[in-house]
Design an enzyme around this catalytic site. Structure first.
Site, PDB file in Angstrom:
ATOM      1  N   ASN A  90     -18.332  49.058  76.703  1.00 54.03           N
ATOM      2  CA  ASN A  90     -17.290  48.144  76.245  1.00 54.03           C
ATOM      3  C   ASN A  90     -16.612  48.631  74.962  1.00 54.03           C
ATOM      4  O   ASN A  90     -15.502  49.151  75.000  1.00 54.03           O
ATOM      5  CB  ASN A  90     -17.881  46.749  76.036  1.00 54.03           C
ATOM      6  CG  ASN A  90     -16.812  45.664  75.970  1.00 54.03           C
ATOM      7  OD1 ASN A  90     -15.658  45.929  75.653  1.00 54.03           O
ATOM      8  ND2 ASN A  90     -17.181  44.440  76.270  1.00 54.03           N
ATOM      9  N   ASP A  91     -17.281  48.489  73.826  1.00 53.73           N
ATOM     10  CA  ASP A  91     -16.659  48.814  72.539  1.00 53.73           C
ATOM     11  C   ASP A  91     -16.186  50.260  72.455  1.00 53.73           C
ATOM     12  O   ASP A  91     -15.173  50.557  71.812  1.00 53.73           O
ATOM     13  CB  ASP A  91     -17.636  48.532  71.396  1.00 53.73           C
ATOM     14  CG  ASP A  91     -18.011  47.061  71.299  1.00 53.73           C
ATOM     15  OD1 ASP A  91     -17.127  46.221  71.571  1.00 53.73           O
ATOM     16  OD2 ASP A  91     -19.172  46.761  70.973  1.00 53.73           O
ATOM     17  N   VAL A  92     -16.916  51.177  73.093  1.00 56.51           N
ATOM     18  CA  VAL A  92     -16.589  52.598  72.975  1.00 56.51           C
ATOM     19  C   VAL A  92     -15.362  52.990  73.802  1.00 56.51           C
ATOM     20  O   VAL A  92     -14.924  54.140  73.766  1.00 56.51           O
ATOM     21  CB  VAL A  92     -17.788  53.479  73.387  1.00 56.51           C
ATOM     22  CG1 VAL A  92     -18.957  53.226  72.453  1.00 56.51           C
ATOM     23  CG2 VAL A  92     -18.189  53.246  74.834  1.00 56.51           C
ATOM     24  N   TYR A 104     -20.700  44.322  71.931  1.00 56.03           N
ATOM     25  CA  TYR A 104     -21.685  44.107  70.873  1.00 56.03           C
ATOM     26  C   TYR A 104     -21.016  43.951  69.515  1.00 56.03           C
ATOM     27  O   TYR A 104     -21.560  43.321  68.620  1.00 56.03           O
ATOM     28  CB  TYR A 104     -22.673  45.272  70.845  1.00 56.03           C
ATOM     29  CG  TYR A 104     -23.973  44.931  70.186  1.00 56.03           C
ATOM     30  CD1 TYR A 104     -24.820  43.974  70.733  1.00 56.03           C
ATOM     31  CD2 TYR A 104     -24.364  45.552  69.002  1.00 56.03           C
ATOM     32  CE1 TYR A 104     -26.022  43.651  70.123  1.00 56.03           C
ATOM     33  CE2 TYR A 104     -25.566  45.237  68.388  1.00 56.03           C
ATOM     34  CZ  TYR A 104     -26.391  44.284  68.955  1.00 56.03           C
ATOM     35  OH  TYR A 104     -27.582  43.959  68.345  1.00 56.03           O
ATOM     36  N   ALA A 105     -19.822  44.508  69.362  1.00 54.25           N
ATOM     37  CA  ALA A 105     -19.101  44.369  68.094  1.00 54.25           C
ATOM     38  C   ALA A 105     -18.461  42.988  67.957  1.00 54.25           C
ATOM     39  O   ALA A 105     -17.930  42.641  66.907  1.00 54.25           O
ATOM     40  CB  ALA A 105     -18.029  45.449  67.975  1.00 54.25           C
TER      41      ALA A 105
END
Length: 465
Positions: free
Chosen positions: A394-396, A434-435
């Site tokens: 997700n975040d990456v 997660y961020a």
């Protein structure tokens, strides 16, 4: 009983094996060999330490009993723990290393004669400095690792916990640790020793709570470094060269890895180790935002796009680990290869919850190493690829890291997934990563969301292929 010279030779051999272990762990292809070298080195170091004692008293028998009990518990946990929980396990074990350093320092301070350090109130100055540093770093490692464990386990929020004047308080406590160490060495007061340990536990909590989930992989690496330095400090106190070598290797390698990860995430190394000093406030633009339309599809749609593609890039993430979908993913890739589709894997440095998390999972599924590429090696290939299959990352993959200065991940290098002709995004829902921020990639015209469990969706695509 073993002579001092012979002990030194065997400690040197174990140190060389530890260095070879670190070298082996630098590559997935040699990681098993590296683990083997590390195990042999530690067996030699422990055996020599016991033989060097010479007097096998009743106390030493208790040490053997506790060693067997602790080793048995550790082996059971290591056998049972799933790869998804490996980051939490690492954080938990780091805390035990720190606590062990604190206990050894307490023992040496209370009964210095047992360690040939002098007598109570008259401890050698160098030894007192060493045990003070070892105890302080060990206490910081313990409490910081406990917070990291709680955040990774989801027991406490992964969001940064901040309050006014936090950084000033942290700075004052760190200065007070230095001042207390000075007066402790001057007076050898037991009260100052206990106060030093107490505020070291406190600063460990305060340093980790303001660090957000997006930076947690760096925190794990940083705490690994702390545990090494704590062990090295206690190694000087005990005059044990194997412990000094091991601690220094762990401490320096962990610090180097933390620096490399900070560089890869566009984070300040000093900001992270000082408890997120200077970190930006998380953007609240996602709260209350009108939901954008997304395009969703099924396994048949995904199979059609991929079997008609000339090249597909797989982007694995923590969602793949949670679903244990790596074996199904390997089967899907094998099916695509039979259709003459070129397939490669793109790994972000902080994909998952700790360094190398995705590499280990793919190796477990026997994915060839030459098909796995790091961000710098493959990022330019997305623009020429037909399909990107994002499975739980997700975040990456969030393009906002390149566009929104208020985002907590702004400046972090991300995989340029949005440049692919088509993006297949496997995720259970549109929930934040997660961020704690929304992913703009979900709403792009070339993105097709596949709402399902990662393993189940991949298995359905295999059937469709």
């Amino acid at each position: 009983m073993i002579s001092a010279n012979l002990s030194a030779i065997f400690y040197l051999i174990s140190g060389v094996l530890f260095i070879l272990a670190l070298r082996g762990l630098s590559s997935p292809e040699t990681s098993r060999q590296g683990n083997f070298f590390g195990i042999i080195g530690m067996i030699i170091a422990i055996t020599v330490t016991f033989l060097a004692v010479g007097n096998f008293s009743t106390g030493l028998i208790y040490v053997f009993i506790f060693l067997l009990v602790g080793g048995g518990i550790g082996a059971f946990i290591a056998y049972k723990i799933p790869m998804t929980a490996m980051p939490e396990l690492v954080a938990g074990f780091h805390s035990l290393v720190g606590l062990a350093a604190v206990f050894v320092a307490i023992s040496a301070f209370i009964n210095p004669s047992a360690f040939n350090l002098g007598s109570p109130g008259n401890i050698k100055l160098a030894s007192l400095i060493e045990m003070s540093i070892g105890a302080a770093v060990g206490a910081i490692t313990f409490s910081g690792s406990v917070i990291a464990f709680l955040k990774l386990q989801g027991i406490m929020s992964g969001a940064p916990i901040t309050f006014k004047g936090q950084h000033i308080l942290n700075a004052l406590i760190l200065i007070s640790i230095i001042v207390l160490t000075y007066f402790l060495c001057a007076t050898q007061s037991s009260n100052l020793f206990w106060i030093l340990i107490g505020i070291s536990f406190l600063i460990g909590f305060l340093l980790i709570i303001p660090i957000g989930g997006a930076d947690m992989p760096v925190v794990i690496s940083m705490l690994n470094s702390y545990s090494g330095w704590a062990a090295a400090g206690i190694g000087f106190t005990l005059e044990n060269s194997a412990l000094i070598i091991t601690g220094a290797l762990v401490g320096s390698s962990g610090a180097i890895l933390s620096y490399i990860m900070c560089k890869g995430m566009n984070r300040s190394f000093f900001n992270v180790i000082l408890g997120g000093f200077g970190a930006t406030e998380q953007s609240k633009s996602n709260q209350g935002k009108e939901q954008k339309p997304v395009k969703s599809g099924n396994a048949d749609d995904a199979a059609f796009l991929m079997k008609n593609a000339s090249s597909v890039i797989i982007v694995p993430g923590y969602g793949m680990a949670v679903a244990q979908a790596q074996h199904a993913l390997r089967e899907m890739v094998d099916a695509l290869k039979k259709l003459d589709v070129k397939v490669s894997y793109a790994i972000h440095p902080v994909a998952g919850r700790m360094p190398g998390h995705m590499n280990v999972l793919l190796a477990e599924a026997n994915v060839p190493y030459d098909e796995v590429f790091e961000l710098e090696e493959i990022n330019n290939d997305f623009a020429n690829a037909d399909v990107a299959y994002v499975i739980g990352a997700n975040d990456v993959t969030n393009p906002v890291a390149k566009t929104d200065p208020q985002s907590p991940i702004y400046g972090m290098p991300v995989l340029d997934v949005e440049k692919c002709k088509s993006v297949l995004f496997v995720k259970r829902s549109l929930s934040a990563g997660y961020a704690g921020i929304d992913n703009d990639l979900f709403y792009r015209d070339n993105t097709l969301m596949l709402f399902a469990d990662a393993k189940k969706m991949t298995e359905e695509i295999i059937k469709s292929l």
